[in-house]
Scaffold this motif. Sequence first.
Motif, PDB file in Angstrom:
ATOM      1  N   GLU A   1      21.543  36.060  24.276  1.00 42.34           N
ATOM      2  CA  GLU A   1      21.281  36.789  23.028  1.00 42.34           C
ATOM      3  C   GLU A   1      21.842  38.209  23.065  1.00 42.34           C
ATOM      4  O   GLU A   1      22.359  38.704  22.053  1.00 42.34           O
ATOM      5  CB  GLU A   1      19.778  36.813  22.748  1.00 42.34           C
ATOM      6  N   ASP A   2      21.738  38.877  24.206  1.00 46.66           N
ATOM      7  CA  ASP A   2      22.236  40.250  24.303  1.00 46.66           C
ATOM      8  C   ASP A   2      23.751  40.294  24.128  1.00 46.66           C
ATOM      9  O   ASP A   2      24.287  41.188  23.466  1.00 46.66           O
ATOM     10  CB  ASP A   2      21.844  40.860  25.650  1.00 46.66           C
TER      11      ASP A   2
ATOM     12  N   THR B   1      23.773  31.008  24.966  1.00 45.19           N
ATOM     13  CA  THR B   1      22.353  31.236  25.238  1.00 45.19           C
ATOM     14  C   THR B   1      22.044  32.714  25.471  1.00 45.19           C
ATOM     15  O   THR B   1      20.870  33.096  25.538  1.00 45.19           O
ATOM     16  CB  THR B   1      21.915  30.431  26.472  1.00 45.19           C
TER      17      THR B   1
ATOM     18  N   ALA C   1      21.400  37.801  15.434  1.00 42.54           N
ATOM     19  CA  ALA C   1      22.108  39.011  15.845  1.00 42.54           C
ATOM     20  C   ALA C   1      22.727  39.722  14.649  1.00 42.54           C
ATOM     21  O   ALA C   1      22.736  40.963  14.587  1.00 42.54           O
ATOM     22  CB  ALA C   1      23.189  38.659  16.867  1.00 42.54           C
TER      23      ALA C   1
ATOM     24  N   ARG D   1      24.661  39.727  20.496  1.00 38.71           N
ATOM     25  CA  ARG D   1      24.428  40.946  19.721  1.00 38.71           C
ATOM     26  C   ARG D   1      25.538  41.960  19.981  1.00 38.71           C
ATOM     27  O   ARG D   1      26.026  42.613  19.048  1.00 38.71           O
ATOM     28  CB  ARG D   1      23.064  41.544  20.081  1.00 38.71           C
TER      29      ARG D   1
ATOM     30  N   ARG E   1      21.182  31.972  17.032  1.00 39.75           N
ATOM     31  CA  ARG E   1      21.199  33.283  17.708  1.00 39.75           C
ATOM     32  C   ARG E   1      22.234  34.213  17.074  1.00 39.75           C
ATOM     33  O   ARG E   1      22.013  35.426  16.991  1.00 39.75           O
ATOM     34  CB  ARG E   1      21.495  33.098  19.200  1.00 39.75           C
TER      35      ARG E   1
END
Length: 212
Positions: free
Chosen positions: A54-55, A52, A94, A58, A90
């Motif tokens: 996202e950062d 969950t 990314a 990425r 996700r």
Amino acid sequence: MKVTVFGATGKIGALVVRRLLEDRHEVTAFVRSPAKLGVAAAAVDVVAAELTDEDAIREAVEGADAVISALGPPIDPFVRGTPLTDGTRRIVAAMHGTGARRLVALATVSVPDPRDRPRLLDRLVPIGIGLLIPGALREVQGISEVVATSELDWTVARIFAPIDVPANHTVRAGFLGRDSVGVEMSRADIADFLVDQISSADFVGAAPAISN
């Protein structure tokens, strides 16, 4: 190459990491529990997070030449939700955001490929799985759809029956009803096939069924 692996602590994912390290690739492992990496943790870059985040996703794919997803749902009739499908979405986002292009993922033969010429048994397999483990089927199909519509350089390897035996390095790959693909396959050979795809264009944009 620099390769990011999702599902790196699973039975197949751990073998993917081992093969990548043997081939001297630079590996980033995205995991929830770094301790499960064992001795491999010292040899890889670890991003510890949930799908969950996202950062974190990425961060894991930044600069990657290829991404391998060995994510797969548990064989559980009570699976609810689609966390792996959502996580794969996700990952794809990314990759678009960081410029990573090559994505290799794992699925089962319950997911069709347009090149298949399915026999009756092939058509019955997803029906049976849907009755027994509908949540797992939903996740496998969801992951595959996200990957196949990603507009990336993708490959989905579809497996029948993974087994825990030593690799025999004999791989059949093709499409249902067209090619001579068997049923069982060593998890070590599955991992080798996934790794081999990062430097091969043979199945870009396709979902071959694979077996020993």
